[in-house]
Design an enzyme around this catalytic site. Structure first.
Site, PDB file in Angstrom:
ATOM      1  N   GLY A  64      24.597  35.970   0.199  1.00 35.55           N
ATOM      2  CA  GLY A  64      23.820  36.996  -0.470  1.00 35.55           C
ATOM      3  C   GLY A  64      24.699  38.290  -1.040  1.00 35.55           C
ATOM      4  CE  LYS A  69      30.204  30.121   5.489  1.00 36.51           C
ATOM      5  NZ  LYS A  69      28.850  29.616   5.354  1.00 36.51           N
ATOM      6  CB  CYS A  88      25.666  22.498   6.250  1.00 31.05           C
ATOM      7  SG  CYS A  88      25.142  21.676   4.919  1.00 31.05           S
ATOM      8  CG  ASN A 137      28.815  33.119   3.652  1.00 28.76           C
ATOM      9  OD1 ASN A 137      28.254  32.385   3.872  1.00 28.76           O
ATOM     10  ND2 ASN A 137      29.276  33.356   2.365  1.00 28.76           N
ATOM     11  CG  MET A 188      30.679  26.752  -1.695  1.00 28.35           C
ATOM     12  SD  MET A 188      30.774  28.058  -3.600  1.00 28.35           S
ATOM     13  CE  MET A 188      32.380  27.789  -3.529  1.00 28.35           C
TER      14      MET A 188
END
Length: 357
Positions: free
Chosen positions: A219, A145, A106, A217, A24
């Site tokens: 929610g 990711k 991202c 990943n 993050m």
């Protein structure tokens, strides 16, 4: 170099489930990871995304330095140049990271201007080239990711296409944020909430790739929900849910094995932070006070540490005072580690008083 026998491969072979905190930006820095590690020993902790060019040209100690207590910790890189990513990965391995992860998810303006992050969902061949180059440069796991697609892509096609190519390139794992990213029209925050989730697609992907680690990943708000939605998958990753309510992390070790040392069998019991003894919380307090003193000795401020701790103790008596101290008193001139002691005292004294009544 080869990556034979990585912890991801062992997890797939043994059915061991891995829990990770999400990368993050501006949140999962060193101080957060040290704090998270006080609450869970078994979670795999991810750094925030660091751009490969910054690693090659910037202050590496500042960008890549971390405390041994954080391990296992994965370094997430951003970029689209295979050679630069390979060199950055090699440098990251030299710093001692347990994994190198490539950001293909991202959607921020920053990554769009550099044509990486979620933009790479449109270029699966380039992603595969990046993975292959990093794999050739390091002996630790190289992972990706990603999102399930971007803009008008059909996720059923785009995700499968990407995964087939990076699997052929040798990726050790794929962490899938189960939403599309809309590169135009939605902000990064909206991209975390508005595009619909498709956990079923991720489970179908795993059914088609039984020998590849695939983690979920996006929610997921509680550990209970994460365990339920993880059915048929290899692991789960929580981001903001584990940051904004960091007590969630106290339940990880009862459900998930340590990725590097999976012999310890989790109890399967979801521990509530309310069940932890005062002694446990005092140990967290003392560790964070010591770490805050180290940060200040390096020229930082106690608020650099306490800003990550505000989400702890949700539902506890005294939590409002706890938050006030960490968010306000910690920012005052001259504030030091004692503000952490004061904040914990607001909760622990209220808890002892409630227990005595």
């Amino acid at each position: 170099m080869t990556n034979a026998g990585t912890f991801y491969q062992r997890a797939v072979e043994t059915g061991t489930k891995i829990f990770a905190t999400a990368p993050m930006i501006d949140w999962s820095d060193r101080a957060y990871r040290v704090f998270a590690r006080q609450l869970t020993k078994n979670a795999l902790l991810f750094t925030e995304m660091i751009v490969a060019d910054a690693v090659l040209r910037g202050n590496r100690d500042r960008l890549l330095g971390f405390d041994a207590v954080e391990q296992p910790v994965a370094l997430q890189l951003g970029g689209n140049n295979p050679q630069k990513l390979a060199e950055a990965a090699r440098i990251g391995e030299g710093f001692g990271y347990a994994e190198i992860n490539l950001n293909v998810g991202c959607p921020s303006d920053r990554v769009q201007s550099g044509t990486f992050g979620a933009c790479l969902m449109r270029e699966p061949d380039l992603v595969a080239d990046c993975v292959a180059a990093m794999k050739a440069a390091v002996s630790i796991p190289v992972t990706v990711k990603c999102r399930i697609g971007v803009d008008d892509q059909d996720p059923e096609v785009a995700l499968r296409d990407l995964v087939s190519r990076i699997a052929a390139a040798g990726t050790d794992a794929v962490w899938v944020h189960a939403r599309k990213a809309w590169l135009q029209g939605l902000s990064p925050k909206e991209n975390r909430d508005i595009p619909p989730l498709d956990y079923g697609l991720v489970r179908r992907l795993k059914a088609e790739n039984r020998n590849l680690f695939i983690g979920l990943n996006g929610g997921l708000h509680t550990l209970g929900q994460a365990v339920e939605e993880m059915e048929g998958l290899d692991g789960v990753m929580l981001g903001r849910a584990a940051y904004q309510d960091s007590g969630v992390l106290t339940g990880v070790d009862g459900l998930f094995a340590h990725p590097l040392h999976p012999a310890g069998v989790p109890s399967g019991v979801l521990t509530s932070p309310h069940d932890l003894a005062v002694d446990d919380w005092e140990a967290v307090r003392d560790a964070m006070m010591a770490y805050a003193a180290e940060v200040m000795a390096r020229g930082g401020r106690v608020a650099h540490v306490t800003r990550h701790m505000v989400g702890l103790f949700q539902g506890f008596p005294g939590v409002r005072r706890y938050r006030q101290i960490l968010s306000t008193d910690a920012t005052k001139p001259g504030a030091g580690p004692e503000v952490i002691a004061a904040a914990f005292a607001a909760v622990l004294s209220a808890r002892l008083q409630a227990a005595a009544e």
